[in-house]
Scaffold this motif. Structure first.
Motif, PDB file in Angstrom:
ATOM      1  N   ALA A 195      -9.756   8.019  50.149  1.00 28.56           N
ATOM      2  CA  ALA A 195      -9.299   9.132  50.994  1.00 28.56           C
ATOM      3  C   ALA A 195      -9.924  10.451  50.562  1.00 28.56           C
ATOM      4  O   ALA A 195     -10.278  11.287  51.401  1.00 28.56           O
ATOM      5  CB  ALA A 195      -7.773   9.225  50.937  1.00 28.56           C
ATOM      6  N   ALA A 196     -10.064  10.616  49.243  1.00 23.36           N
ATOM      7  CA  ALA A 196     -10.612  11.872  48.732  1.00 23.36           C
ATOM      8  C   ALA A 196     -12.095  12.020  49.091  1.00 23.36           C
ATOM      9  O   ALA A 196     -12.578  13.135  49.308  1.00 23.36           O
ATOM     10  CB  ALA A 196     -10.425  11.941  47.214  1.00 23.36           C
ATOM     11  N   LEU A 197     -12.808  10.896  49.147  1.00 19.93           N
ATOM     12  CA  LEU A 197     -14.254  10.950  49.382  1.00 19.93           C
ATOM     13  C   LEU A 197     -14.603  10.949  50.869  1.00 19.93           C
ATOM     14  O   LEU A 197     -15.588  11.582  51.279  1.00 19.93           O
ATOM     15  CB  LEU A 197     -14.942   9.757  48.705  1.00 19.93           C
ATOM     16  N   PHE A 236     -21.760  13.309  41.909  1.00 23.88           N
ATOM     17  CA  PHE A 236     -22.008  13.731  43.278  1.00 23.88           C
ATOM     18  C   PHE A 236     -21.110  14.930  43.543  1.00 23.88           C
ATOM     19  O   PHE A 236     -19.888  14.841  43.428  1.00 23.88           O
ATOM     20  CB  PHE A 236     -21.664  12.613  44.259  1.00 23.88           C
ATOM     21  N   ASP A 237     -21.750  16.036  43.888  1.00 19.84           N
ATOM     22  CA  ASP A 237     -20.993  17.248  44.201  1.00 19.84           C
ATOM     23  C   ASP A 237     -20.749  17.276  45.697  1.00 19.84           C
ATOM     24  O   ASP A 237     -21.679  17.438  46.490  1.00 19.84           O
ATOM     25  CB  ASP A 237     -21.783  18.477  43.743  1.00 19.84           C
ATOM     26  N   LEU A 238     -19.485  17.090  46.080  1.00 23.51           N
ATOM     27  CA  LEU A 238     -19.118  17.028  47.498  1.00 23.51           C
ATOM     28  C   LEU A 238     -18.355  18.288  47.861  1.00 23.51           C
ATOM     29  O   LEU A 238     -17.179  18.247  48.186  1.00 23.51           O
ATOM     30  CB  LEU A 238     -18.263  15.787  47.760  1.00 23.51           C
ATOM     31  N   ASP A 239     -19.048  19.416  47.775  1.00 22.72           N
ATOM     32  CA  ASP A 239     -18.443  20.697  48.139  1.00 22.72           C
ATOM     33  C   ASP A 239     -17.098  20.919  47.453  1.00 22.72           C
ATOM     34  O   ASP A 239     -16.066  21.117  48.094  1.00 22.72           O
ATOM     35  CB  ASP A 239     -18.284  20.775  49.670  1.00 22.72           C
ATOM     36  N   GLY A 240     -17.137  20.831  46.126  1.00 19.21           N
ATOM     37  CA  GLY A 240     -15.919  21.091  45.376  1.00 19.21           C
ATOM     38  C   GLY A 240     -15.222  19.834  44.889  1.00 19.21           C
ATOM     39  O   GLY A 240     -14.471  19.868  43.924  1.00 19.21           O
ATOM     40  N   VAL A 241     -15.466  18.722  45.569  1.00 21.48           N
ATOM     41  CA  VAL A 241     -14.919  17.440  45.116  1.00 21.48           C
ATOM     42  C   VAL A 241     -15.982  16.755  44.259  1.00 21.48           C
ATOM     43  O   VAL A 241     -17.111  16.568  44.704  1.00 21.48           O
ATOM     44  CB  VAL A 241     -14.546  16.537  46.316  1.00 21.48           C
ATOM     45  N   TRP A 264     -17.407  13.559  42.494  1.00 20.42           N
ATOM     46  CA  TRP A 264     -17.377  12.095  42.468  1.00 20.42           C
ATOM     47  C   TRP A 264     -18.236  11.673  41.277  1.00 20.42           C
ATOM     48  O   TRP A 264     -19.430  11.940  41.227  1.00 20.42           O
ATOM     49  CB  TRP A 264     -17.915  11.557  43.786  1.00 20.42           C
ATOM     50  N   LEU A 265     -17.569  11.048  40.295  1.00 24.62           N
ATOM     51  CA  LEU A 265     -18.226  10.659  39.046  1.00 24.62           C
ATOM     52  C   LEU A 265     -18.405   9.148  39.009  1.00 24.62           C
ATOM     53  O   LEU A 265     -17.470   8.409  39.322  1.00 24.62           O
ATOM     54  CB  LEU A 265     -17.342  11.118  37.884  1.00 24.62           C
ATOM     55  N   ALA A 266     -19.588   8.686  38.646  1.00 27.22           N
ATOM     56  CA  ALA A 266     -19.828   7.240  38.531  1.00 27.22           C
ATOM     57  C   ALA A 266     -20.533   6.945  37.222  1.00 27.22           C
ATOM     58  O   ALA A 266     -21.484   7.638  36.850  1.00 27.22           O
ATOM     59  CB  ALA A 266     -20.667   6.744  39.709  1.00 27.22           C
ATOM     60  N   HIS A 267     -20.038   5.926  36.518  1.00 25.28           N
ATOM     61  CA  HIS A 267     -20.718   5.445  35.308  1.00 25.28           C
ATOM     62  C   HIS A 267     -21.005   3.965  35.502  1.00 25.28           C
ATOM     63  O   HIS A 267     -20.105   3.188  35.796  1.00 25.28           O
ATOM     64  CB  HIS A 267     -19.842   5.679  34.078  1.00 25.28           C
ATOM     65  N   TRP A 309     -15.629   4.551  38.693  1.00 24.32           N
ATOM     66  CA  TRP A 309     -15.735   5.684  39.597  1.00 24.32           C
ATOM     67  C   TRP A 309     -14.496   6.550  39.410  1.00 24.32           C
ATOM     68  O   TRP A 309     -13.414   6.029  39.121  1.00 24.32           O
ATOM     69  CB  TRP A 309     -15.739   5.229  41.069  1.00 24.32           C
ATOM     70  N   ALA A 310     -14.674   7.844  39.588  1.00 25.00           N
ATOM     71  CA  ALA A 310     -13.522   8.737  39.529  1.00 25.00           C
ATOM     72  C   ALA A 310     -13.772   9.928  40.442  1.00 25.00           C
ATOM     73  O   ALA A 310     -14.917  10.268  40.736  1.00 25.00           O
ATOM     74  CB  ALA A 310     -13.285   9.215  38.097  1.00 25.00           C
ATOM     75  N   VAL A 311     -12.704  10.547  40.896  1.00 24.46           N
ATOM     76  CA  VAL A 311     -12.768  11.826  41.602  1.00 24.46           C
ATOM     77  C   VAL A 311     -12.039  12.831  40.730  1.00 24.46           C
ATOM     78  O   VAL A 311     -10.880  12.615  40.380  1.00 24.46           O
ATOM     79  CB  VAL A 311     -12.115  11.741  42.997  1.00 24.46           C
ATOM     80  N   LEU A 312     -12.757  13.882  40.348  1.00 21.92           N
ATOM     81  CA  LEU A 312     -12.215  14.825  39.370  1.00 21.92           C
ATOM     82  C   LEU A 312     -12.326  16.266  39.845  1.00 21.92           C
ATOM     83  O   LEU A 312     -13.209  16.610  40.636  1.00 21.92           O
ATOM     84  CB  LEU A 312     -12.994  14.691  38.048  1.00 21.92           C
ATOM     85  N   THR A 313     -11.428  17.077  39.320  1.00 20.77           N
ATOM     86  CA  THR A 313     -11.542  18.517  39.562  1.00 20.77           C
ATOM     87  C   THR A 313     -12.643  19.071  38.655  1.00 20.77           C
ATOM     88  O   THR A 313     -13.076  18.415  37.704  1.00 20.77           O
ATOM     89  CB  THR A 313     -10.234  19.245  39.221  1.00 20.77           C
ATOM     90  N   ASP A 314     -13.070  20.286  38.948  1.00 23.91           N
ATOM     91  CA  ASP A 314     -14.084  20.928  38.103  1.00 23.91           C
ATOM     92  C   ASP A 314     -13.608  21.001  36.657  1.00 23.91           C
ATOM     93  O   ASP A 314     -14.387  20.792  35.724  1.00 23.91           O
ATOM     94  CB  ASP A 314     -14.375  22.349  38.599  1.00 23.91           C
TER      95      ASP A 314
END
Length: 278
Positions: free
Chosen positions: A44-46, A63-68, A70-73, A117-122
């Motif tokens: 949902a976040a992506l 991946f910088d999605l305009d403030g969101v 998206w981190l992948a390892h 994968w993660a979605v993180l704040t700055d």
DNA sequence: CAAGGACCCTGTTTGC
DNA sequence: TGCAAACAGGGTCCTT
């Protein structure tokens, strides 16, 4: 799996395909991928976000999605793959699929399922990077002064110290062995036993090995493939990695395999001698 | 502080 | 040939 050169190759291939594109849909097929985050929350976040830039820090893709963020390892066997049609010929071990707004698809395959994968704040992103990662080894921050400080009085084996991501972000097993060979330093030496000239040589060797790896688009040993399916070529130029019993490229020695820091380690006993001080 | 092992997983290679 | 153990490019956590 992938170390800095492989992740950088992935980044360079994804960048032109993804920047400016909107993520039309995100489907996470393996809930382990986003652990401990809820995969549906990540989807949902992506979904609906537009890709502003594709970056790399150490072995992480960001991946910088305009403030969101998206981190992948990719860990050991993670791989991104791209398709212009949006469908994948081989869906084995496909753990997630992203559809872009131009009809292209970006898949994520991971046999061993170690990747995350993660979605993180700055703030979260900044915290992770500052606490878990040292300087980029190809930046000016990675220099003799830095490595001298890091290694000073350290009894850790130099290879273990190089694999420590807070020493240099992105160095893994392959490039550590290659760099130590180039610098003529035995992998089991105590990090604190290196003298200034050896530190200087090691800084240059780490940079050189990683730069060459990027130029060759990474090393393909087993699982690694670039997003377009291509293999890297770096494995053809290994000086020591995986070359047990073969002659050293620099002297008359034979490449030997030992175990250091719990990992397979290849070196030349002749031109990477054990220090009398270690 | 450092070393070693377990663990997270699955597929391939090695050795008996 | 067949099977089981060992091993694989990463990283974290726990014990010693």
């Amino acid at each position: 799996m992938p170390e800095l050169p492989e992740v950088e190759t992935v980044r360079r291939q994804l960048e032109p395909l993804m920047v400016g594109r909107r993520l039309a849909s995100v489907s996470i097929r393996d809930s382990r991928l986003t652990r401990p985050l809820d995969p549906h929350a990540v989807e949902a976040a992506l979904t609906g976000c537009t890709v502003g830039s594709v970056n790399r820090r150490g072995k992480y893709l960001v991946f910088d999605l305009d403030g969101v963020n998206w981190l992948a390892h990719l860990r050991m066997t993670g791989a991104f793959l791209t398709t212009s049609t949006g469908t994948f010929d081989d869906s084995r071990h496909l753990r997630a699929v992203v559809q872009l707004d131009d009809g292209a698809g970006v898949g994520y395959r991971d046999v061993r399922r170690f990747g995350t994968w993660a979605v993180l704040t700055d703030q979260e992103l900044d915290y992770i990077f500052t606490t878990h990662l040292g300087p980029e080894p190809l930046s000016d921050a990675f220099d003799q002064a830095w490595l001298s400080v890091r290694f000073a009085r350290s009894g850790a084996r130099v290879k273990a110290a190089l694999l420590d991501q807070t020493t240099a972000a992105g160095v893994g097993n392959i490039y550590a062995d290659e760099a130590l060979w180039q610098a003529g330093v035995h992998p089991a030496r105590a990090a604190g036993s290196l003298d200034d000239s050896e530190i200087v040589a090691l800084v240059a060797a780490v940079r050189g090995a990683l730069t060459k790896g990027i130029e060759r688009q990474g090393a393909t040993l087993r699982d690694y493939r670039a997003p377009d399916g291509a293999s890297g070529a770096m494995q053809d130029e290994f000086a020591v990695y995986g070359r047990e019993g073969e002659p050293c490229n620099r002297c008359s020695g034979l490449v030997t395999k030992i175990r250091v820091a719990g990992r397979g380690t290849w070196f030349c006993p002749s031109c990477q001698p054990t220090s009398v001080r270690s």
